[in-house]
Design a protein around this motif. Structure first.
Motif, PDB file in Angstrom:
ATOM      1  N   THR A  33      35.551  51.319  46.739  1.00 13.81           N
ATOM      2  CA  THR A  33      36.008  49.942  46.738  1.00 13.81           C
ATOM      3  C   THR A  33      36.900  49.716  47.957  1.00 13.81           C
ATOM      4  OG1 THR A  33      37.053  48.207  45.414  1.00 13.81           O
ATOM      5  CG2 THR A  33      38.044  50.398  45.330  1.00 13.81           C
ATOM      6  N   GLY A  34      37.301  48.477  48.196  1.00 16.50           N
ATOM      7  CA  GLY A  34      37.991  48.128  49.432  1.00 16.50           C
ATOM      8  C   GLY A  34      39.406  48.666  49.558  1.00 16.50           C
TER       9      GLY A  34
ATOM     10  N   GLU B 148      35.388  43.202  45.753  1.00 18.81           N
ATOM     11  CA  GLU B 148      34.468  42.129  45.417  1.00 18.81           C
ATOM     12  C   GLU B 148      35.230  40.997  44.716  1.00 18.81           C
ATOM     13  OE1 GLU B 148      31.352  42.021  46.349  1.00 18.81           O
ATOM     14  OE2 GLU B 148      31.501  44.007  47.288  1.00 18.81           O
ATOM     15  N   PRO B 149      34.773  39.747  44.884  1.00 18.60           N
ATOM     16  CA  PRO B 149      35.523  38.610  44.309  1.00 18.60           C
ATOM     17  C   PRO B 149      35.811  38.745  42.820  1.00 18.60           C
ATOM     18  CG  PRO B 149      33.815  37.828  45.801  1.00 18.60           C
ATOM     19  CD  PRO B 149      33.596  39.300  45.650  1.00 18.60           C
TER      20      PRO B 149
ATOM     21  N   GLY C 234      42.344  41.144  42.751  1.00 22.85           N
ATOM     22  CA  GLY C 234      43.547  40.843  41.982  1.00 22.85           C
ATOM     23  C   GLY C 234      43.585  41.476  40.616  1.00 22.85           C
ATOM     24  N   LYS C 235      42.564  42.254  40.251  1.00 22.87           N
ATOM     25  CA  LYS C 235      42.508  42.895  38.938  1.00 22.87           C
ATOM     26  C   LYS C 235      43.109  44.298  39.008  1.00 22.87           C
ATOM     27  CE  LYS C 235      40.068  39.394  37.433  1.00 22.87           C
ATOM     28  NZ  LYS C 235      40.654  38.367  36.535  1.00 22.87           N
ATOM     29  N   ARG C 236      43.552  44.768  37.831  1.00 21.90           N
ATOM     30  CA  ARG C 236      44.090  46.117  37.735  1.00 21.90           C
ATOM     31  C   ARG C 236      42.959  47.136  37.580  1.00 21.90           C
ATOM     32  NH1 ARG C 236      49.097  47.632  36.743  1.00 21.90           N
ATOM     33  NH2 ARG C 236      48.406  49.383  35.467  1.00 21.90           N
TER      34      ARG C 236
ATOM     35  N   ASP D 174      38.217  47.242  31.496  1.00 25.50           N
ATOM     36  CA  ASP D 174      37.065  47.189  32.394  1.00 25.50           C
ATOM     37  C   ASP D 174      37.532  46.645  33.739  1.00 25.50           C
ATOM     38  OD1 ASP D 174      37.490  44.522  31.854  1.00 25.50           O
ATOM     39  OD2 ASP D 174      35.508  44.126  31.039  1.00 25.50           O
ATOM     40  N   SER D 175      36.650  46.709  34.721  1.00 26.54           N
ATOM     41  CA  SER D 175      37.042  46.310  36.076  1.00 26.54           C
ATOM     42  C   SER D 175      37.355  44.827  36.181  1.00 26.54           C
ATOM     43  CB  SER D 175      35.932  46.680  37.066  1.00 26.54           C
ATOM     44  OG  SER D 175      34.701  46.075  36.694  1.00 26.54           O
ATOM     45  N   MET D 176      36.814  44.015  35.271  1.00 27.87           N
ATOM     46  CA  MET D 176      37.089  42.579  35.269  1.00 27.87           C
ATOM     47  C   MET D 176      38.352  42.231  34.495  1.00 27.87           C
ATOM     48  SD  MET D 176      34.721  40.899  36.940  1.00 27.87           S
ATOM     49  CE  MET D 176      34.715  39.292  36.169  1.00 27.87           C
ATOM     50  N   ASN D 177      38.956  43.213  33.815  1.00 28.59           N
ATOM     51  CA  ASN D 177      40.170  43.007  33.015  1.00 28.59           C
ATOM     52  C   ASN D 177      39.947  41.987  31.904  1.00 28.59           C
ATOM     53  OD1 ASN D 177      42.831  43.464  35.535  1.00 28.59           O
ATOM     54  ND2 ASN D 177      41.120  44.748  34.940  1.00 28.59           N
TER      55      ASN D 177
END
Length: 668
Positions: free
Chosen positions: A514-515, A551-552, A556-558, A598-601
């Protein structure tokens, strides 16, 4: 090193430096603490350490991973990197270790290939100048059968030759049906001291894990674990695979040496070298994606073979001198590592479903074709310079390093080469720190440091090699050590890492990058030996971890698996007189805050508070015939709390249930 409280460490500077004079957060877990808490792995040994997250996969013990400041930490043994591939992961048995040292934050200036989060440097047991003998037997939960022996001492009256031999093994089940572990480990070492200024220690290790763990990731989105279904919840004992197709075996061997020669009061040279060979084979049945019915879980089959062979050498020259009022300890170093990673795998879709509430085992999975394979060779060379400068009560630490890393990956499918990728990366990393040591034992410090980390392996999906990760950190801290019985530390940090490697949220067999992730937080830790009877350990961590460039949908997610808040407290008391002389008891509490599921929180995994306890008794109090015997009883998760330890996009893991271990130890 006796007791829980350490005063010196070589991990932060690669020199013998007092912890109070090292301007970076370092946590030391001594052998006494490892034994007192009956730690069975490196991650268990760090349970009461600030900034550290271990045992992320709960009862799945295939990988002994430790996360520091939110990132997977690289593991080193005697300051040489313990390389790992995708499945060829090297687990070092804690019985072979003298201590573990956790260096918080980037360490690339000294170690090169090091995670920005930190380094776990394991220090192996060395031959002793005085005779030492110890053996133990253990039993406990899940049919545990375990024993070990540790013998050391001089081979001649002049103590020119010293030896040490540690050997141990176990056979134990787990809270998961059909989930067993087996290990045999032997680690001999020999020290030759031809002069008072020259020492060379030859080391070898052989470890065989016929049953090294099992894959048991359950359903995604907390289905049946965090959240009950119409049919209820999945039991913690449920094994999702099949004993007919459950293999995870590992064989590891290494040989090397540690050399040191002191020319005079100024110059000392060292050379550390090790060659390792790790062969791992695994096959497992795992759930298909998007499963929601716990009474009919569709499954696929997977198998993989991986071999990782590495060679590492670290050459150092240390000089101690003065320039006017400034005292210098300057370290020059050149290190090199090279290796080959071979991996092949096969897949088979739809091998049958299973009912989590009433499982029936015994499926037949045909031999899978290893149609996908990769071979990666890698080389890295680094040149580094460090200067520790003391002026009155000031201590400055300056360092710079240049690395070059090359790799070549060849990918094949059905024996035909379809891709070749070569990478070559260079980087210069820097480190600067300043500390002031007051007479009362208070030492505030500031630090800036960077990291550069080439990654072994390639994406199983694209077979492209990974990009190196980079990191930068600013840190401020205060240490307090008035004597050798107490060490209190506080650290605040701001850390960023680019090209972070993590598990593919859509495929457990794959890793992706990831970035950028930013980690900010504080760590508070204390170790105090109050008196001969009472020892206290305490730790607190606040960690603000967030995706700052990704990715958008995850910006900003944990990231998963890392709580904002974590705390622990351990107390150990031994009676020193009266009818209870030699009897002791210990108790601990660990709090682990909620984490992203999850990655989307979209949901969180609740936090949990766990309690540990121990009893120990020096049996010499029963009479002289029991001199040297000690009995110990440990219980982790004393009240048998059922909880989910980790959820990620591909599935969830239950945490460790109650585990009781009884040990009888004899020293002579």
């Amino acid at each position: 090193m006796d007791g829980y409280v350490a005063t010196r460490s070589g991990t932060g500077t690669k020199t013998d430096t007092p912890l109070i004079e090292t301007p970076q957060a370092i946590s030391v877990v001594t052998q006494d603490q490892i034994q007192a808490q009956a730690a069975q792995s490196v991650s268990q040994a760090t349970r009461y350490t600030s900034g550290v997250v271990g045992e992320r996969n709960g009862a799945d013990g295939r990988f002994d991973q430790v996360y520091v400041r939110g990132f997977l930490a690289d593991q080193y043994l005697d300051s040489l990197r313990v390389a790992s591939g995708t499945f060829a992961y090297t687990l070092v048995d804690p019985f072979n270790l003298e201590r573990m040292e956790v260096l918080h934050g980037p360490a690339s200036v000294l170690y090169g290939q090091a995670s920005p989060g930190g380094v776990v440097n394991m220090v192996s047991k060395r031959p002793t100048t005085e005779p030492y003998q110890e053996m133990f037997v253990s039993t406990g939960s899940y049919g545990r059968v375990q024993s070990g022996i540790d013998v050391s001492g001089p081979l001649d009256k002049n103590k020119e030759f010293l030896y040490r031999l540690t050997a141990s093994g176990y056979d134990v089940g787990s809270q998961v049906d059909h989930g067993d572990y087996q290990r045999v480990s032997i680690a001999p070492s020999l020290t030759w001291r031809p002069t008072n200024d020259t020492t060379i220690t030859f080391q070898g290790t052989y470890q065989r894990d016929p049953k090294a763990g099992f894959y048991n990731q359950l359903l995604p989105n907390g289905v049946g674990t965090l959240f009950s279904t119409v049919n209820g919840r999945i039991p913690t004992s449920f094994y999702l695979g099949d004993p007919n197709y459950n293999i995870f075996k590992r064989e590891y061997s290494s040989i090397g040496y540690l050399f040191e020669h002191r020319f005079d009061n100024v110059w000392t040279v060292r050379q550390n070298l090790r060659y390792t060979d790790n062969s791992t084979y695994t096959q497992a049945v795992y759930p298909q994606s998007n499963q929601t019915n716990i009474t009919s879980i569709g499954r696929d089959a997977f198998s993989a073979a991986e071999t990782l062979r590495t060679f590492a050498i670290d050459n150092q020259a240390e000089a101690k001198f003065a320039t006017g009022p400034f005292q210098h300890m300057t370290l020059f170093g050149v290190d090199y590592q090279t290796g080959t990673n071979r991996a092949s795998n096969g897949y088979l879709a739809d091998v049958g479903s299973i009912n989590a509430l009433n499982p029936v085992y015994g499926i037949t999975v045909p031999a899978l074709d290893f149609d996908g394979a990769s071979r990666q060779t890698f080389d890295q060379v680094g040149v580094y310079l460090q200067d520790q400068i003391k002026f009155d009560r000031w201590v400055a630490l300056l360092g710079v390093r240049h690395d070059r890393a090359d790799s070549r990956t060849v990918s094949t499918f059905d024996g035909t080469t379809f891709g070749t990728a070569s990478t070559s990366d260079e980087a210069t990393t820097k480190r600067g720190a300043l500390l002031y040591k007051f007479d009362n034992g208070v030492a505030p410090y500031i630090q800036y440091t960077e990291s550069f980390q080439p990654i072994i392996g390639a994406s199983n999906r694209t077979l492209n090699p990974f990009k190196p990760t980079t990191g930068q950190q600013k840190e401020f801290g205060v240490k307090y050590q008035p004597d050798d019985k107490m060490l209190l530390t506080f650290a605040a940090f701001d850390l960023k890492q680019q090209n972070v490697v993590m598990q593919d949220p859509n495929d457990f067999r794959n890793r992706v990058q990831t970035g950028e992730i930013r980690s900010r937080g504080i760590e508070i830790e204390g170790k105090v030996q109050v008196d001969r009877s009472l020892t206290l350990l305490g730790a607190y961590t606040y960690l603000d971890l967030v995706n700052t460039n990704s990715e958008p949908d995850t910006l900003g997610k944990r990231p998963i698996g890392v709580p904002r808040n974590a705390a622990s407290l351990w107390a150990d008391y031994t009676f020193r007189s009266g009818v209870l002389d030699g009897f002791g008891l210990a108790a601990g509490v660990r709090y682990f805050g909620e984490t992203a599921g999850d990655s989307m929180n979209t949901y969180n995994v609740p936090g949990v508070t766990l309690f540990d306890a121990a009893l120990h008794y020096d049996l010499a109090g029963l009479g002289p015939q029991f001199k040297g015997f000690k009995f110990q009883l440990n219980a982790s998760n004393l009240f048998d709390k059922t909880y989910v330890r980790l959820c990620q996009d591909s599935g969830c893991y239950y945490g460790m249930r109650r585990d009781v271990i009884a040990t009888l130890r004899y020293r002579w």
